[in-house]
Scaffold this motif. Structure first.
Motif, PDB file in Angstrom:
ATOM      1  N   GLN A   1       0.836  -1.207   0.000  1.00  0.00           N
ATOM      2  CA  GLN A   1       0.000   0.000   0.000  1.00  0.00           C
ATOM      3  C   GLN A   1       0.868   1.253   0.000  1.00  0.00           C
ATOM      4  OE1 GLN A   1      -2.348  -0.785   3.499  1.00  0.00           O
ATOM      5  NE2 GLN A   1      -4.085  -1.567   2.315  1.00  0.00           N
ATOM      6  N   ASN A   2       1.913   1.252   0.810  1.00  0.00           N
ATOM      7  CA  ASN A   2       2.817   2.395   0.841  1.00  0.00           C
ATOM      8  C   ASN A   2       3.538   2.559  -0.491  1.00  0.00           C
ATOM      9  OD1 ASN A   2       4.192   4.542   2.377  1.00  0.00           O
ATOM     10  ND2 ASN A   2       6.009   3.251   2.099  1.00  0.00           N
ATOM     11  N   ASN A   3       3.872   1.422  -1.110  1.00  0.00           N
ATOM     12  CA  ASN A   3       4.531   1.468  -2.414  1.00  0.00           C
ATOM     13  C   ASN A   3       3.624   2.100  -3.468  1.00  0.00           C
ATOM     14  OD1 ASN A   3       4.957  -0.620  -5.111  1.00  0.00           O
ATOM     15  ND2 ASN A   3       6.681   0.623  -4.416  1.00  0.00           N
ATOM     16  N   VAL A   4       2.344   1.687  -3.466  1.00  0.00           N
ATOM     17  CA  VAL A   4       1.391   2.271  -4.422  1.00  0.00           C
ATOM     18  C   VAL A   4       1.238   3.769  -4.176  1.00  0.00           C
ATOM     19  CG1 VAL A   4      -1.048   2.308  -5.091  1.00  0.00           C
ATOM     20  CG2 VAL A   4       0.145   0.123  -4.834  1.00  0.00           C
ATOM     21  N   ARG A   5       1.228   4.162  -2.898  1.00  0.00           N
ATOM     22  CA  ARG A   5       1.096   5.580  -2.585  1.00  0.00           C
ATOM     23  C   ARG A   5       2.300   6.373  -3.097  1.00  0.00           C
ATOM     24  NH1 ARG A   5       3.165   8.698   1.117  1.00  0.00           N
ATOM     25  NH2 ARG A   5       4.126   6.929   2.208  1.00  0.00           N
ATOM     26  N   LEU A   6       3.496   5.843  -2.880  1.00  0.00           N
ATOM     27  CA  LEU A   6       4.700   6.547  -3.326  1.00  0.00           C
ATOM     28  C   LEU A   6       4.776   6.622  -4.851  1.00  0.00           C
ATOM     29  CD1 LEU A   6       7.382   5.151  -0.844  1.00  0.00           C
ATOM     30  CD2 LEU A   6       6.327   7.419  -0.841  1.00  0.00           C
ATOM     31  N   ILE A   7       4.425   5.533  -5.523  1.00  0.00           N
ATOM     32  CA  ILE A   7       4.474   5.554  -6.988  1.00  0.00           C
ATOM     33  C   ILE A   7       3.420   6.513  -7.544  1.00  0.00           C
ATOM     34  CG2 ILE A   7       4.205   4.153  -9.075  1.00  0.00           C
ATOM     35  CD1 ILE A   7       5.291   1.790  -7.565  1.00  0.00           C
ATOM     36  N   SER A   8       2.274   6.559  -6.868  1.00  0.00           N
ATOM     37  CA  SER A   8       1.244   7.516  -7.291  1.00  0.00           C
ATOM     38  C   SER A   8       1.773   8.946  -7.192  1.00  0.00           C
ATOM     39  CB  SER A   8      -0.017   7.356  -6.437  1.00  0.00           C
ATOM     40  OG  SER A   8      -0.566   6.054  -6.600  1.00  0.00           O
ATOM     41  N   GLU A   9       2.520   9.228  -6.128  1.00  0.00           N
ATOM     42  CA  GLU A   9       3.128  10.552  -5.997  1.00  0.00           C
ATOM     43  C   GLU A   9       4.160  10.789  -7.095  1.00  0.00           C
ATOM     44  OE1 GLU A   9       4.710  10.742  -2.100  1.00  0.00           O
ATOM     45  OE2 GLU A   9       2.750  10.782  -1.082  1.00  0.00           O
ATOM     46  N   GLN A  10       4.934   9.754  -7.401  1.00  0.00           N
ATOM     47  CA  GLN A  10       5.916   9.874  -8.469  1.00  0.00           C
ATOM     48  C   GLN A  10       5.231  10.110  -9.813  1.00  0.00           C
ATOM     49  OE1 GLN A  10       9.198   9.983  -8.290  1.00  0.00           O
ATOM     50  NE2 GLN A  10       9.262   9.672  -6.053  1.00  0.00           N
ATOM     51  N   LEU A  11       4.096   9.448 -10.027  1.00  0.00           N
ATOM     52  CA  LEU A  11       3.375   9.639 -11.280  1.00  0.00           C
ATOM     53  C   LEU A  11       2.845  11.063 -11.388  1.00  0.00           C
ATOM     54  CD1 LEU A  11       2.093   8.646 -13.888  1.00  0.00           C
ATOM     55  CD2 LEU A  11       0.176   7.739 -12.532  1.00  0.00           C
ATOM     56  N   ARG A  12       2.294  11.593 -10.309  1.00  0.00           N
ATOM     57  CA  ARG A  12       1.787  12.969 -10.340  1.00  0.00           C
ATOM     58  C   ARG A  12       2.930  13.955 -10.594  1.00  0.00           C
ATOM     59  NH1 ARG A  12      -1.591  11.036  -6.142  1.00  0.00           N
ATOM     60  NH2 ARG A  12      -0.107  11.755  -4.549  1.00  0.00           N
ATOM     61  N   ALA A  13       4.071  13.675  -9.942  1.00  0.00           N
ATOM     62  CA  ALA A  13       5.219  14.564 -10.162  1.00  0.00           C
ATOM     63  C   ALA A  13       5.691  14.502 -11.610  1.00  0.00           C
ATOM     64  CB  ALA A  13       6.350  14.179  -9.217  1.00  0.00           C
ATOM     65  N   ALA A  14       5.706  13.286 -12.178  1.00  0.00           N
ATOM     66  CA  ALA A  14       6.124  13.134 -13.576  1.00  0.00           C
ATOM     67  C   ALA A  14       5.151  13.841 -14.513  1.00  0.00           C
ATOM     68  CB  ALA A  14       6.235  11.648 -13.926  1.00  0.00           C
ATOM     69  N   GLN A  15       3.869  13.746 -14.207  1.00  0.00           N
ATOM     70  CA  GLN A  15       2.871  14.425 -15.046  1.00  0.00           C
ATOM     71  C   GLN A  15       3.021  15.943 -14.958  1.00  0.00           C
ATOM     72  OE1 GLN A  15      -0.637  12.644 -13.360  1.00  0.00           O
ATOM     73  NE2 GLN A  15      -0.782  11.076 -14.982  1.00  0.00           N
ATOM     74  N   ASP A  16       3.295  16.440 -13.740  1.00  0.00           N
ATOM     75  CA  ASP A  16       3.485  17.887 -13.585  1.00  0.00           C
ATOM     76  C   ASP A  16       4.715  18.359 -14.350  1.00  0.00           C
ATOM     77  OD1 ASP A  16       1.263  17.964 -12.000  1.00  0.00           O
ATOM     78  OD2 ASP A  16       2.378  17.900 -10.092  1.00  0.00           O
ATOM     79  N   ARG A  17       5.793  17.573 -14.274  1.00  0.00           N
ATOM     80  CA  ARG A  17       7.014  17.966 -14.976  1.00  0.00           C
ATOM     81  C   ARG A  17       6.845  17.828 -16.490  1.00  0.00           C
ATOM     82  NH1 ARG A  17      11.877  14.750 -12.300  1.00  0.00           N
ATOM     83  NH2 ARG A  17      13.082  16.176 -13.645  1.00  0.00           N
ATOM     84  N   PHE A  18       6.007  16.864 -16.889  1.00  0.00           N
ATOM     85  CA  PHE A  18       5.739  16.719 -18.323  1.00  0.00           C
ATOM     86  C   PHE A  18       4.969  17.937 -18.843  1.00  0.00           C
ATOM     87  CE2 PHE A  18       2.703  15.309 -21.624  1.00  0.00           C
ATOM     88  CZ  PHE A  18       3.595  15.004 -22.640  1.00  0.00           C
ATOM     89  N   GLU A  19       4.067  18.448 -18.007  1.00  0.00           N
ATOM     90  CA  GLU A  19       3.269  19.605 -18.416  1.00  0.00           C
ATOM     91  C   GLU A  19       4.156  20.830 -18.668  1.00  0.00           C
ATOM     92  OE1 GLU A  19       0.152  19.771 -19.172  1.00  0.00           O
ATOM     93  OE2 GLU A  19      -0.323  17.694 -18.626  1.00  0.00           O
ATOM     94  N   VAL A  20       5.235  20.947 -17.907  1.00  0.00           N
ATOM     95  CA  VAL A  20       6.120  22.107 -18.083  1.00  0.00           C
ATOM     96  C   VAL A  20       7.301  21.792 -18.978  1.00  0.00           C
ATOM     97  CG1 VAL A  20       5.449  23.097 -15.871  1.00  0.00           C
ATOM     98  CG2 VAL A  20       7.410  21.543 -15.990  1.00  0.00           C
ATOM     99  N   GLY A  21       7.328  20.566 -19.522  1.00  0.00           N
ATOM    100  CA  GLY A  21       8.352  20.208 -20.487  1.00  0.00           C
ATOM    101  C   GLY A  21       9.652  19.746 -19.907  1.00  0.00           C
ATOM    102  N   GLU A  22       9.687  19.393 -18.621  1.00  0.00           N
ATOM    103  CA  GLU A  22      10.937  18.952 -18.014  1.00  0.00           C
ATOM    104  C   GLU A  22      11.253  17.493 -18.325  1.00  0.00           C
ATOM    105  OE1 GLU A  22      10.969  19.730 -13.872  1.00  0.00           O
ATOM    106  OE2 GLU A  22      10.788  21.916 -14.083  1.00  0.00           O
ATOM    107  N   VAL A  23      10.210  16.662 -18.533  1.00  0.00           N
ATOM    108  CA  VAL A  23      10.403  15.247 -18.859  1.00  0.00           C
ATOM    109  C   VAL A  23       9.571  14.921 -20.083  1.00  0.00           C
ATOM    110  CG1 VAL A  23      10.876  14.588 -16.465  1.00  0.00           C
ATOM    111  CG2 VAL A  23       8.528  14.520 -17.327  1.00  0.00           C
ATOM    112  N   THR A  24       9.816  13.736 -20.618  1.00  0.00           N
ATOM    113  CA  THR A  24       9.081  13.312 -21.809  1.00  0.00           C
ATOM    114  C   THR A  24       7.891  12.435 -21.415  1.00  0.00           C
ATOM    115  OG1 THR A  24      10.389  11.294 -22.088  1.00  0.00           O
ATOM    116  CG2 THR A  24      11.261  13.328 -23.079  1.00  0.00           C
TER     117      THR A  24
END
Length: 466
Positions: free
Chosen positions: A157-180
């Motif tokens: 459960q903690n792993n899913v929570r952390l990966i969910s946070e990582q996914l949101r961070a990746a999506q935010d950075r994708f929106e500003v063009g920092e990641v692909t």
């Protein structure tokens, strides 16, 4: 994936969710298994059946008294020189008899049967102790499997929570063009895998709860692991010697060898003569007339088989073969017990080493994960690097959880291998089943109307067997 979570939740509800408000120790679980186990009840009943074999053997040394009654209706046809015509007389007779028989000599066969039955009772008692150990070891495994399964669920459960946070961070950075878009897809893939792992962990937890309920007889509460491992021999050679001297399996087969030796003597004694003292009182009353007769007799009866087609000799040879088989089993059990001790000690050493290395691995993996996450925030690491580091930390934590459970299970397996994983050996606060209590009541073969027979009736009713 949501459907899988829903299914697991439904199964948890149907299976009865554990009572998390009730703290439960390993001793509580062992006491529950001791009182709940149908396997123990089954073998306690088999022990009582073996006790009755002693009573049956004792009864052969006592007088046998029986009565008989018969009504005979017959006709007598005859002709004499005085009455040339054929006579026809009908009569109805009432026959009553009281018979008594007592064994005087049978070459010691009946006494040997009593001693062999006693050895079989002792062997059955030790078998009951061995089964008690199996029940307790299964309980220990169920107890720690529930604990580790619950920890796996929390970890996932903690792993899913952390990966969910990582996914949101990746999506935010994708929106500003920092990641692909690739970084976002990698996080989405890892999140799906994490959710799948969570579903598996929840299913394993449900299975562990069902096993616990089967063994202990109730759903687990808030299980509290012991603060330390049980005390076990520090030297493997001393542990092996203890197993050979006192393990219930070893004691059981030793009694079986003793019973087999007695059965050889019994088979040889069957060749000797058998002498009995017989007594009989009889009455013959002709109904419808005043004629009647009475008789009484006492006599010695002796018989011996001169030739029985070789059956007696075959019985002796068969008893010797059974004795040799019991000795071979004794040899096998001795070496199996020594191997089991060695295997149990090795598994405990492996679990300890795995736990120690997992602790070190967790420390290193956590440092690496924290560092990679900081570097990723500065753009020096990719999302995949963060996910990989987190997976290494997850694997190390999972290894520690498994090693902790296996260490306890292995430690109690060592106790089982040397023969001390019993209610007495663990000093459990539970009312013990006394295997001698029933034997003491039946060993003298009491009749139903005797004082001991009436006590037996009360015992059987208290056991719920009548």
């Amino acid at each position: 994936m949501q459907g899988i979570f829903a299914l697991v939740a439904v199964l948890m509800v149907l299976g009865g969710a554990p009572d998390k408000g009730r703290a439960e120790t390993l001793a509580d679980a062992l006491i529950g298994a001791y009182t709940h186990s149908g396997l123990l009840d089954q073998n306690r009943a088999l022990l009582r059946a073996a006790d009755e074999d002693v009573a049956r053997a004792v009864s052969a040394l006592r007088p046998i008294i029986s009565w008989s009654a018969a009504i005979e209706n017959g006709s007598v046809y005859g002709r004499s020189t005085l009455t040339p015509t054929i006579t026809d007389r009908n009569s109805t007779n009432l026959l009553l008899g009281l018979n008594a028989e007592i064994l005087l000599y049978d070459g010691g066969s009946s006494k040997l049967a009593v001693e062999a039955a006693k050895e079989t009772v002792l062997a059955t008692r030790y078998n009951l102790v061995a089964i008690e150990q199996d029940v307790f070891l299964r309980t220990v495994s169920a107890f720690f499997t529930v604990i580790s399964s619950a920890e796996f669920v929390a970890l996932r459960q903690n792993n899913v929570r952390l990966i969910s946070e990582q996914l949101r961070a990746a999506q935010d950075r994708f929106e500003v063009g920092e990641v692909t878009r690739t970084d976002v897809a990698q996080a989405e893939s890892r999140l799906a895998a994490g959710r799948s792992g969570l579903a598996v962990a929840q299913g394993d937890y449900f299975i562990a709860v069902e096993e616990y309920k089967n063994v202990v007889g109730r759903a687990p509460g808030n299980l509290v692991a012991p603060g330390r491992l049980p005390s076990i021999p520090g030297n493997i050679d001393s542990a092996k010697n203890q197993a050979v001297r006192g393990h219930p399996f070893m004691l059981q087969v030793q009694r079986e060898v003793a019973a087999a030796e007695l059965n050889i003597l019994r088979a040889k004694s069957d060749i000797r003569p058998r002498i009995t003292l017989d007594g009989r009182i009889a009455s013959d009353d002709k109904l419808g007339s005043s004629n009647f007769g009475q008789s009484a007799s006492v006599g010695l009866r002796m018989n011996q088989v001169i030739y029985g087609g070789g059956a007696l000799s075959a019985s002796v040879r068969q008893a010797i073969a059974f004795r040799d088989a019991a000795r071979g089993n004794l040899h096998r059990v001795r070496h199996d017990l020594q191997q089991n001790v060695g295997n149990a000690v090795a598994r405990l050493a492996v679990a300890r080493a795995a736990l120690e290395s997992s602790e070190q691995q967790i420390v290193a993996a956590r440092i690496a994960f924290d560092g990679i996450r900081e570097e990723a925030a500065l753009g020096a690491r990719t999302t995949l690097d963060v996910l990989d580091a987190e997976q290494e930390l997850l694997d190390a934590q999972a290894t520690r959880i498994s090693a902790q459970a296996q260490q306890y299970i292995a430690a109690y397996a060592v106790l089982s291998s040397i023969g001390t994983l019993t209610a007495d050996g663990l000093n459990l606060a539970v009312q013990r089943y006394d295997p001698a209590a029933y034997y003491d009541l039946v060993k003298d073969a009491p009749t139903a109307s005797s004082r001991q027979g009436k006590q037996l009736d009360k015992v059987l009713k208290s056991l719920g067997k009548e």
